[in-house]
Design an enzyme around this catalytic site. Structure first.
Site, PDB file in Angstrom:
ATOM      1  N   SER A  63      40.897  37.345  39.089  1.00 23.88           N
ATOM      2  CA  SER A  63      40.187  36.903  40.286  1.00 23.88           C
ATOM      3  C   SER A  63      40.772  37.531  41.543  1.00 23.88           C
ATOM      4  O   SER A  63      41.870  38.080  41.537  1.00 23.88           O
ATOM      5  CB  SER A  63      40.234  35.375  40.381  1.00 23.88           C
ATOM      6  OG  SER A  63      41.419  34.970  41.033  1.00 23.88           O
ATOM      7  N   LYS A  64      39.992  37.441  42.608  1.00 26.01           N
ATOM      8  CA  LYS A  64      40.440  37.971  43.901  1.00 26.01           C
ATOM      9  C   LYS A  64      41.773  37.360  44.292  1.00 26.01           C
ATOM     10  O   LYS A  64      42.619  38.010  44.894  1.00 26.01           O
ATOM     11  CB  LYS A  64      39.424  37.619  44.985  1.00 26.01           C
ATOM     12  CG  LYS A  64      38.196  38.483  44.982  1.00 26.01           C
ATOM     13  CD  LYS A  64      37.380  38.252  46.241  1.00 26.01           C
ATOM     14  CE  LYS A  64      36.089  39.059  46.175  1.00 26.01           C
ATOM     15  NZ  LYS A  64      35.283  38.973  47.378  1.00 26.01           N
ATOM     16  N   ARG A  65      41.919  36.097  43.940  1.00 26.49           N
ATOM     17  CA  ARG A  65      43.150  35.404  44.335  1.00 26.49           C
ATOM     18  C   ARG A  65      44.384  35.938  43.606  1.00 26.49           C
ATOM     19  O   ARG A  65      45.504  35.681  44.022  1.00 26.49           O
ATOM     20  CB  ARG A  65      43.002  33.898  44.082  1.00 26.49           C
ATOM     21  CG  ARG A  65      42.183  33.192  45.135  1.00 26.49           C
ATOM     22  CD  ARG A  65      42.113  31.707  44.865  1.00 26.49           C
ATOM     23  NE  ARG A  65      41.577  31.433  43.536  1.00 26.49           N
ATOM     24  CZ  ARG A  65      40.284  31.429  43.221  1.00 26.49           C
ATOM     25  NH1 ARG A  65      39.399  31.651  44.168  1.00 26.49           N
ATOM     26  NH2 ARG A  65      39.880  31.186  41.999  1.00 26.49           N
ATOM     27  N   ASP A  66      44.167  36.682  42.535  1.00 25.85           N
ATOM     28  CA  ASP A  66      45.322  37.248  41.842  1.00 25.85           C
ATOM     29  C   ASP A  66      46.061  38.253  42.724  1.00 25.85           C
ATOM     30  O   ASP A  66      47.234  38.525  42.516  1.00 25.85           O
ATOM     31  CB  ASP A  66      44.898  37.905  40.518  1.00 25.85           C
ATOM     32  CG  ASP A  66      44.585  36.859  39.456  1.00 25.85           C
ATOM     33  OD1 ASP A  66      45.290  35.829  39.443  1.00 25.85           O
ATOM     34  OD2 ASP A  66      43.658  37.050  38.670  1.00 25.85           O
ATOM     35  N   PRO A  76      37.214  41.449  50.484  1.00 27.72           N
ATOM     36  CA  PRO A  76      37.218  42.785  49.881  1.00 27.72           C
ATOM     37  C   PRO A  76      36.512  42.751  48.534  1.00 27.72           C
ATOM     38  O   PRO A  76      36.410  41.700  47.913  1.00 27.72           O
ATOM     39  CB  PRO A  76      38.708  43.066  49.694  1.00 27.72           C
ATOM     40  CG  PRO A  76      39.334  41.714  49.565  1.00 27.72           C
ATOM     41  CD  PRO A  76      38.548  40.801  50.433  1.00 27.72           C
TER      42      PRO A  76
END
Ligand code: GLU
Length: 513
Positions: free
Chosen positions: A266-269, A17
């Site tokens: 970050s996206k991982r957040d 995404p």
């Protein structure tokens, strides 16, 4: 001489995404292009098939459409410079890589993964901090610079796998002028011989990116700071391909930081920080993991965009509220800062609140009605609009206005704490008295009820604090909410009198128990 038309591209890789930082990059590209009367282009950089994620491209398009950022060209709208997906441009890149080899700016490299690993181990053992395939180490490897011409031809003809690497000069300053950062100077000894063309017949990001920017006549490359280290390679490629005169201008945007300033958002957040990092909800097609988006959390797109625009840019005035058109009229890259921009959840709420309040009551009513329906409440639009009028000052998101359930249903429970404090022996008589005069009031406007209430207090020598909280509990059951006089006016005479009567019957029993 006529100026070249401004053309910028947003060039995401469909590897998942779109992150809100990506939306900001797209936004700044859009604002810059539109402020110059130029074109805003979507290019999908999908050369790395291993990292391709199904649904990501559709997600990117939908997210930016929601934000109101319209592309002039792209895979979904067409245009004169297509195709706009790099996977569909596959055959275009090889000739440029071959050209670079022919001109002595790149070379074939046949090293196997084991040989590359050996090289790294060797360098590590020799205490080289960053082992790289570069101007020094290339002479020890298997490539067209070290092997004989015959051997190279033999390997190529026998179909041995190879990559094409750029031949970065050993000692040279590579200079890039960045609109935001000024001159950026990198010494070539810090730059490795990046792969331009892979063994699978696909170009890498570097080659495809530069070739496409050139072929699509891109005038400005506006992208995240994380691409700054790649820029020297790109500059060399423009030079080596003889395209220096068409090289776009670069602008590298500051990072988006976590609210505490501790590292990049970050996206991982995902949802871990208590707010979404994506514009729309996303379900990972492989793991099934779900992440929430601003849209589904109830943010209005103009609020989201306005909030994002300020993460890295400011207009130089104290004005904070800008529509997309106003942003377009005001935006310049010169006012984008170098320092990372901290995300601020309260500010995001503030923006949404503002956009909610600036909507008309009837618009809010039409947004609230489906939610009411879902919770089993049928009410006409005009009535809901009156509720919205009272609730909007207290709401950040549309569903916040559902807190006023007492507009639609009589209270089922009464706040016991407040009753314990305020319910006295003479309370029922005081309330009865007020109910009586209320029942003879015809015009149920807030002003009339308010005047009646105040004169009742005065005539009976009562204080506001003796009666008002009790009245609120009888009507709404809870202690918070908009002015109870306003609530009484909206629910109307019949309903108000009924609620007071029922409350008076129920409450003494409750308070005794
Ligand atoms: N494909 C790169 C990305 O995913 C594009 C970087 C650039 O704009 O050059 O962000």
């Amino acid at each position: 001489m006529s100026e070249k038309k401004t053309r910028v591209r947003f060039a995401p890789s469909p590897t998942g995404p779109l992150h809100m930082g990506g939306v900001r990059t797209a936004l700044y590209n859009y604002l810059f292009a539109k402020s110059k009367g130029g074109d805003f282009i979507l290019r999908i950089e999908d050369t790395d098939q291993k990292r391709y994620v199904k649904g990501a491209e559709e997600y990117i398009v939908e997210a930016l459409e929601w934000c109101g950022l319209k592309f002039d060209e792209g895979p979904h709208v067409g245009g004169n410079y297509g195709p706009y997906r790099q996977s569909e441009r596959k055959t275009m890149y090889r000739e440029y890589a071959e050209q670079l080899v022919k001109d002595g700016f790149a070379y074939y490299a046949f090293d196997t993964p084991e040989e590359l690993e050996d090289m790294r181990e060797r360098l590590k053992a020799a205490k080289v901090a960053v082992p790289q395939y570069n101007a020094v180490t290339r002479s020890t490897m298997k490539n067209s610079l070290t092997l004989s011409e015959d051997e190279v031809t033999r390997r190529l003809e026998s179909g041995e796998p190879y990559v094409i690497r750029i031949k970065v000069p050993r000692k040279e300053e590579i200079r890039v002028q960045d609109i935001i950062r000024g001159w950026v100077v990198v010494h070539s000894s810090k730059v490795d011989d990046k792969v331009l063309f892979k063994a699978d017949g696909m170009p890498t990001y570097h080659l495809a990116n530069v070739v496409d920017d050139y072929l699509m006549e891109i005038t400005h490359v506006i992208r995240g700071e994380e691409w700054l280290p790649s820029t020297p390679i790109h500059v060399l490629l423009y030079q080596y391909l003889g395209w220096e005169d068409s090289m776009p201008q670069f602008a590298h945007l500051p990072l988006l930081l976590r609210p505490d300033g501790n590292g990049k958002l970050s996206k991982r957040d995902g949802d871990r920080l208590g707010f979404p990092v994506f514009p729309l909800d996303w379900t990972d097609p492989q793991s099934g993991e779900q992440s929430s988006g601003y849209r589904e959390r109830g943010y209005f797109a103009p609020a989201f965009i306005n909030m994002l625009s300020f993460l890295g840019w400011n207009p130089g005035t104290t004005e904070e509220l800008f529509s997309l058109q106003e942003l377009t009229d005001t935006f310049t890259l010169e006012r984008v800062g170098k320092a990372g921009a901290k995300f601020d959840l309260e500010k995001a709420h503030w923006y949404n609140q503002h956009y909610l309040r600036s909507k008309s009551n009837s618009e809010l009513a039409s947004l609230l009605t489906p939610l009411l329906k879902a919770s089993g409440v049928e009410a006409d639009l005009e009535y809901v609009a009156q509720v919205c009028h009272l609730m909007k000052e207290r709401a950040t998101f549309i569903p916040d206005m559902l807190e006023g359930t007492y507009f639609f249903n009589p209270p089922e429970n009464y706040d016991q704490k407040m009753l314990a404090k305020k319910w006295k022996e003479n309370t029922p008589a005081m309330i009865e008295g007020f109910r009586d005069i209320l029942s003879s009031l015809d015009d149920f406007s807030s002003e009339n009820i308010d005047a009646l209430f105040k004169s009742y207090l005065q005539d009976n020598d009562l204080s506001m604090g003796q009666l008002m909280p009790i009245l609120r509990i009888l009507i709404a059951g809870v202690t918070s909410g908009p002015s109870i006089i306003d609530v009484i006016s909206v629910i109307g005479k019949e309903e108000a009198l009924k609620r007071i009567k029922i409350g008076l019957e129920k409450i003494p029993a409750l308070t005794i128990a």
